[in-house]
Structure formats: C-alpha cells, structure tokens
Scaffold this active site. Structure first.
Site, PDB file in Angstrom:
ATOM      1  N   ASP A  29       0.860  -1.190   0.000  1.00 45.88           N
ATOM      2  CA  ASP A  29       0.000   0.000   0.000  1.00 45.88           C
ATOM      3  C   ASP A  29       0.891   1.233   0.000  1.00 45.88           C
ATOM      4  O   ASP A  29       2.000   1.191   0.541  1.00 45.88           O
ATOM      5  CB  ASP A  29      -0.918   0.013   1.233  1.00 45.88           C
ATOM      6  CG  ASP A  29      -2.173   0.845   0.989  1.00 45.88           C
ATOM      7  OD1 ASP A  29      -3.270   0.261   0.955  1.00 45.88           O
ATOM      8  OD2 ASP A  29      -2.047   2.089   0.815  1.00 45.88           O
ATOM      9  N   ASP A  79       3.677   2.356  -4.247  1.00 48.09           N
ATOM     10  CA  ASP A  79       2.827   3.284  -4.987  1.00 48.09           C
ATOM     11  C   ASP A  79       2.745   2.738  -6.408  1.00 48.09           C
ATOM     12  O   ASP A  79       3.716   2.800  -7.161  1.00 48.09           O
ATOM     13  CB  ASP A  79       3.478   4.683  -4.958  1.00 48.09           C
ATOM     14  CG  ASP A  79       2.720   5.684  -5.810  1.00 48.09           C
ATOM     15  OD1 ASP A  79       1.713   5.289  -6.454  1.00 48.09           O
ATOM     16  OD2 ASP A  79       3.131   6.860  -5.847  1.00 48.09           O
ATOM     17  N   TYR A 110     -13.711   6.812 -13.969  1.00 45.61           N
ATOM     18  CA  TYR A 110     -13.411   5.581 -13.221  1.00 45.61           C
ATOM     19  C   TYR A 110     -13.647   4.350 -14.098  1.00 45.61           C
ATOM     20  O   TYR A 110     -12.823   3.441 -14.174  1.00 45.61           O
ATOM     21  CB  TYR A 110     -14.284   5.529 -11.966  1.00 45.61           C
ATOM     22  CG  TYR A 110     -14.055   4.311 -11.096  1.00 45.61           C
ATOM     23  CD1 TYR A 110     -12.787   4.053 -10.564  1.00 45.61           C
ATOM     24  CD2 TYR A 110     -15.101   3.449 -10.794  1.00 45.61           C
ATOM     25  CE1 TYR A 110     -12.576   2.944  -9.752  1.00 45.61           C
ATOM     26  CE2 TYR A 110     -14.890   2.338  -9.978  1.00 45.61           C
ATOM     27  CZ  TYR A 110     -13.627   2.091  -9.461  1.00 45.61           C
ATOM     28  OH  TYR A 110     -13.424   1.004  -8.667  1.00 45.61           O
ATOM     29  N   LYS A 137     -11.121   1.075 -15.913  1.00 44.25           N
ATOM     30  CA  LYS A 137     -11.506  -0.248 -15.414  1.00 44.25           C
ATOM     31  C   LYS A 137     -11.888  -1.159 -16.582  1.00 44.25           C
ATOM     32  O   LYS A 137     -11.596  -2.358 -16.569  1.00 44.25           O
ATOM     33  CB  LYS A 137     -12.666  -0.131 -14.422  1.00 44.25           C
ATOM     34  CG  LYS A 137     -12.244   0.402 -13.058  1.00 44.25           C
ATOM     35  CD  LYS A 137     -11.371  -0.587 -12.298  1.00 44.25           C
ATOM     36  CE  LYS A 137     -11.211  -0.199 -10.836  1.00 44.25           C
ATOM     37  NZ  LYS A 137     -10.363  -1.143 -10.094  1.00 44.25           N
TER      38      LYS A 137
END
Ligand SMILES: [Zn+2]
Length: 686
Positions: free
Chosen positions: A468, A491, A584, A588
């Site tokens: 993370d 990252d 978004y 995706k």
C-alpha cells in the site's frame, strides 16, 4: 558464556507460582528452563529438554514420586508448568531391567504413567532423565560443545577439556539404548557432574535448579575457551563473479527449481517458502573454497535432521550478467540433490527392511556463494526454523574446522534419526491448508477490500505481503493478521516503487505465486466536460497501476517456472457504466481487457489471469458519507441502498475476498470474471 541466574528473579517467579499452587520445584524448573531456552547458543527450536524429580499428589489423592520432564511441542524459552508433564518415576526406572524397548513401547509406558492423562507426550529423552539419580537434569545441544565433539578426535578433546568432570557417552540415537548406556557411563564414574553425548549434545546434573543450570554454563564456557585456542586461519575464499546477482533475482529461480509437481493434478505444485540469511559468518562459510566438503559432511546434531535434512544444497555463485547460466546450473543441482536423496533413502530403507515411506527429496537449506543461505519450508515459520538451524550449523562447523576437522555421525545414523517415528511426530500431522506454501501479494491492502483479501489468503494458508502507498495502514492490517504478514510500501503509479516492492516480497518469502491487484480510486466527471488531466490520473492508477503490478509479478513467476495467478479487482463499472463515472469506468474497462491479454499471453506458462467485478462494497471508495448521499439521491434509506440488488443482501469486502481465494484455487480457470454484487442484470457478464 555467563550465568543469567538472578536469585531475586527466581524468588519472584516462585512466589508468583505459589499463589497459583505451583510447587517451588516446578517453579524453579520453569525458571532455569526458560534461561536455557532463551539463549540460542544453547537451545534452538525444541532442541533440548529439562526435568525435575519431585513428589506430587495423584488423581486418587495419594502421594507419588514423579519425573516432571519437558513435554513435546513446548518451547523451552516460554515453558509453563503445563509443559512439564509428571510421569511416575518408579515405572520409568523399572524399564531399565529390560534388554530392549521399542520407541512405541516407551511412549506407551510413559503415557500410561502420566499423572494427568491429558498432558502432552513427555520428551523423547525422558528415560535418560529418569535413569539419572539427580534432582535436576538439563540437556542442550550447545553450539560450542558441538564444535568440540563433532571431530574425529572429539572424545579425546572432551577428556582434555573436562578432565574427568564429565562422563562421555558414545553416539547412540536417542531412545532406550542411549538412556541405558548413559546410566552405565554415569554409574562407572558417579563423581561426574554431567555427560557429553558424542556428536549429539550435553547433559548436566544438580541437586538444585541453579546448580544444574550453572554447571551447563560452566561446561559450555570451557568448550568455548577451547575453541579460542590453536585456531587455524579462517576459510579460504573462493573466486566470486565480479557482480553477484541480488537475493530478489536468485530466490525465485531456486524456489521454482525446488517446487514439486503435486498430486493435485496438472498445474498443481508443492511449493516451499524461503527465508534468507547473510551475516558475516554465513558469507564467510558459503564463500569458502572448500564449502563442497565441509557443508556436505552431515548434521551438527541429529536433532536438526528433520528440519534441515542431512545436507544442504550448494549452488554456484550467481553472476549478475548471466542469469540463464545460473538457472541451468540451479536446475541441474536440484535434480542431482533429489536423485542423491532418493538413492540415500533406498540404500538405507533396504537396510531397515523397506518399511519407511520417503519424505520429499527437496533441500531445506540452500547455500549460495556470494549471496548467503536460504532456509526452506512449507511455511515461512518452517523456513525460519531451517534458517536458524543452518546458521547454528555454520557457527558450529566454522569453529570445528578452526580447531580440527568437522565430522558428523554416519549416514546410517542420520537416516535412523530422519526416519525415526518419534521425530516425524514432531512435525505435526494436521492437514495442510489449501494455499500452504504459496505467497500472495495484495496491492491496496491498507483499504477495506485489500485487507479482507489479505486476511482471507492468510487464513487459506498463504504467506501474505500487504502492499500500500500508505505504509502505516498496511502495517496495521498486517499486524491484525499476525503470523508473518508483511507490510510493504508500494505506490502503483510509480514504476520504481513497484519494482522495489516486488523485490522486497521476493527477498522476504523467496518468490510470488498470487498477485491480487486491487489498488484503485474513483474519479467522477461528465465525460464530455471532464478535465483530461482527471482522466489521465485515473488511468495512471486504475489501468497502469494494474499493468505495473502484473508485469512485476509475471517477472517473478516466469523466473520460478511454476505458473501463478494474477487477480484483478475490476469493477461493475467496466461493463455497466454509471452516470458521470466515466473517469473511473473507462480505465476499469481497459483493465478488464488487460486481464484477458494476460490470460492469452501467459496461459502457456501456467499463469492464470482472472478478475472480480464487485459493486457497492462499503470501503474507502464508498464510505458512509457517500452511502448517505447516494441513498438520499435515490430516495431510499441507507440499508435499502446497500441491499439494492437481486438478492436484496448487502455485499461485503469479505465476499470479494472469498471470490479471489476461489479464483486462486481454480487451477483450470483463466480469463474469468466473477461478479460479486448480489445480482445486477445490467452488469451481468453474459
Ligand atoms: Zn538431544
């Protein structure tokens, strides 16, 4: 070595236990057992035991003389009174009249004479403790003593160092025969304060816990002092490549070569986890020109055999510029190791009448000149034990070679211990979890779905790395999982950070089998008006982030050559766009095709790629404020909003995690998209 006995500490423990009705004998036995167990130069991973002879009240309310001896499965450093089961002493001592006794008979008699029938099995060295008259008996495999006794002239060296204060018992494997011979050695010279068990370890006796413990310290110190005298020069270092490859480069190659085909069918592998060590002593040892001789001479004490096997695998020094050469050499070395192990097994199994079943033929310790050593095991815990014991062996053999020549027990003796039923029992029989031996890395593991996924993979037996960009969040989630869960800063929008993170995973566990590419964040905007910069930022994380993580994972998987599994958190948005969610949904949707591209390009390498399309999961992307706002916009309450699906059930992060685990286990499934949304026909895949 100095005594760590502190009278006031001992008293405090005695008083503390007295309040819980634990007698003083047991409290003091606990105290010095912990002192011994807490020093790795004396005791490592169950390699030692202690006892006290005392009197107790049995279940019938009658007094009984007992031997309280360390129970199997207890760690000396953390022993409690329950770890010292009481066995009737007279029953144990009566066994001495026998000519022979099998291990199974010994265990049966010991269990039948336990005061508490539910107590753990007493130590495999119980009879030796029982046959000695002393109140307190301590036993260790102290490293310094091993250096002294693992020599062709070890017995002479002990005579010189101990000058009649210690009895010397020739090598016999643990059990009835060793206990009986030890008693005879003691009785022939009852003035001795302990026994040296040739090529095995040391016992000391005392009338008090302190006396037995401090005699152990004194005898080990005498061995240490002898090791400082007349030392030869250290190992001569062999020629090394100009630049050796890194741990992250060599580990997956070795790990892949040591994986076995599994009976789970085509594509199933029995993998091992690896723990790396490279202190100064380790490098000095693995870099020695003569490493092929001294590292292959056998175990430093038979107790190590079940964890490390009798011999480590030695591979050539890896030249950073010639990775293919190293891979070929490692594969050949592992094949040779396994073939030698099979022959060793067959030779010795024939000697004992063909009754044993072969353990897997893969190494548990691998020496890599120029790099260090690896301990291998079915879990990181087992790998760490192998590495700890390997480091103790490095120390014992280095000192043995400094004053003479390291020599172990015979091959037949090593086999008898490795295939001794009582030793095998120490390894435990519980069924393995479905992902045992596998390593999983989860990106975005500081968040709700990532953390739930890490938990689910750990529960299924995998070693987990929590990646993370918020290291503090990943650390908290890793701590909650416990075991060996590893937080790693990563990252996914930064290529260097991704490379470093996956190197960390490969170095910490030896490789990688499963990637759950989960990191993501949502951006909104009406697509005809949205700022291009917003769209690019979203693509950077929600598409390129997945691509970078997958590429880094594939590199490790190809080095291992045992396939692997890439899992992607896509989204309902990838197939069923939400209004104003273009920034978004678009990346995706690209990621959904990324899954298919990986499935297509790497299927022949056994690498599977699957995705989960989840929707409406309470998480960082959909927090309580957003839920409230959206529920209000639709004119429903929050509960109904979260249950707005065909099943009318709220879908949780745990549901998503279980879908990932199921995909990881489905060895015949690739390019699959699993929908975890409670049912939404508009978002259904077909
Ligand atoms: Zn022992």
């Amino acid at each position: 070595m100095k005594s760590r006995y502190v009278e006031s500490d001992a008293r405090k423990l005695v008083e503390g236990y007295a309040a819980r009705s634990v007698p003083e004998d047991i409290a003091l036995r606990v105290y010095t057992t912990r002192l011994l167990g807490g020093d790795p130069k004396l005791v490592l991973h169950g390699g030692g035991n202690t006892s006290v002879k005392t009197r107790t009240i049995d279940l019938m309310g009658e007094p009984a003389d007992v031997l309280c001896v360390k129970g199997s499965g207890w760690d000396m450093a953390a022993i409690e009174p329950a770890g010292l089961p009481a066995v009737r002493l007279d029953a144990l001592r009566r066994l001495r009249a026998r000519d022979a006794l099998t291990d199974e008979e010994t265990v049966a008699v010991q269990r039948a004479n336990l005061i508490d029938p539910s107590a753990p099995n007493p130590s495999v060295e119980t009879l030796l403790h029982a046959f000695m008259p002393h109140k307190f008996v301590d036993h260790t495999h102290a490293t310094a003593v091993l250096s002294l006794i693992d020599q062709p002239n070890g017995i002479e060296l002990c005579r010189e160092v101990y000058d009649g204060r210690m009895g010397i018992v020739p090598y016999i494997m643990p059990g009835f025969a060793l206990a009986k011979t030890s008693a005879e050695v003691y009785e022939a010279a009852p003035e001795v304060i302990g026994l040296i068990l040739h090529k095995h370890g040391i016992f000391t006796f005392g009338e008090s816990a302190r006396e037995a413990y401090e005699r152990m310290i004194e005898m080990v110190s005498l061995a240490e002092a002898r090791l400082q005298r007349n030392r030869k020069a250290a190992f001569v270092t062999a020629q090394m490549p100009q630049t050796t490859a890194s741990v992250a480069q060599v580990a997956p190659v070795i790990r892949g070569a040591c994986a076995m085909k599994d009976h789970g069918g085509e594509g199933a592998h029995r993998r091992l986890v690896m723990e790396f060590r490279a202190g100064e002593a380790v490098l000095n040892y693995v870099n020695g020109a003569d490493v092929a001789r001294y590292s292959q001479a056998g175990v430093v004490t038979p107790d190590h055999t079940i964890r490390t096997k009798n011999w480590p695998l030695v591979v050539p020094a890896p030249d950073a510029g010639r990775p293919e050469e190293f891979r070929t050499a490692v594969e050949a070395a592992v094949a040779r190791f396994a073939a030698d192990y099979r022959r060793y097994f067959e030779r010795n199994n024939a000697r004992v009448g063909g009754i044993k079943k072969m353990l897997d033929p893969m190494p548990r310790v691998v020496l890599v000149p120029g790099v260090g050593l690896f301990g291998l095991g079915r879990s990181l815990g087992a790998a760490r034990i192998a590495a700890d014991l390997a480091e103790a062996a490095v120390e014992a053999i280095t000192d043995a070679e400094a004053i003479g020549t390291f020599e172990s027990i015979s091959e037949a003796d090593m086999f008898d211990v490795e295939y001794w039923s009582l030793e095998q029992a120490k390894l435990g029989k519980e069924a393995e979890k479905p992902l045992a031996g596998q390593i999983a890395a989860i990106t975005g593991a500081g968040g709700a779905i990532g953390a739930a996924t890490a938990r689910a993979f750990a529960a299924a037996g995998a070693e987990v790395a929590l990646l993370d960009n918020d290291l503090a969040a990943a650390t908290l989630k890793a701590q909650a999982i416990g075991r060996h869960a590893l937080p790693v800063p990563c990252d996914v929008t930064d290529a260097a950070s991704v490379r470093a993170a996956f190197d960390t995973v490969a170095s910490a566990f030896g490789g990688l089998d499963i990637l759950v590419s989960n990191a993501g964040a949502a951006w909104q905007g009406r697509i005809g008006e949205v700022d291009e910069d917003v769209l690019r930022r979203s693509f950077e994380l929600n598409f390129y982030g997945h691509q970078r993580a997958a590429q880094a994972a594939v590199k490790i998987m190809l080095a291992q050559g045992t396939g692997g599994c890439l899992l992607f958190n896509v989204s309902k948005q990838a197939v069923n766009p939400g209004q104003n969610f273009g920034p978004y949904g678009l990346p995706k949707a690209a990621t959904l095709f990324l899954v298919r591209q990986y499935a297509l390009d790497y299927g022949a390498d056994g690498i599977r790629a699957n995705a989960v399309n989840a929707d409406r999961i309470r998480s960082g992307l959909l927090d309580d404020t957003m839920i409230a706002a959206r529920a209000k916009a639709r004119g429903v309450d929050e509960k109904d909003y979260m249950r707005g699906n065909l099943l009318g059930r709220e879908v949780t992060a745990e549901d998503v995690a279980q879908a990932f685990v199921a995909q990881a286990l489905a060895l015949r499934t690739t390019a699959d998209v699993t929908t975890v949304d409670g049912g939404n026909i508009a978002a259904a895949m077909r």
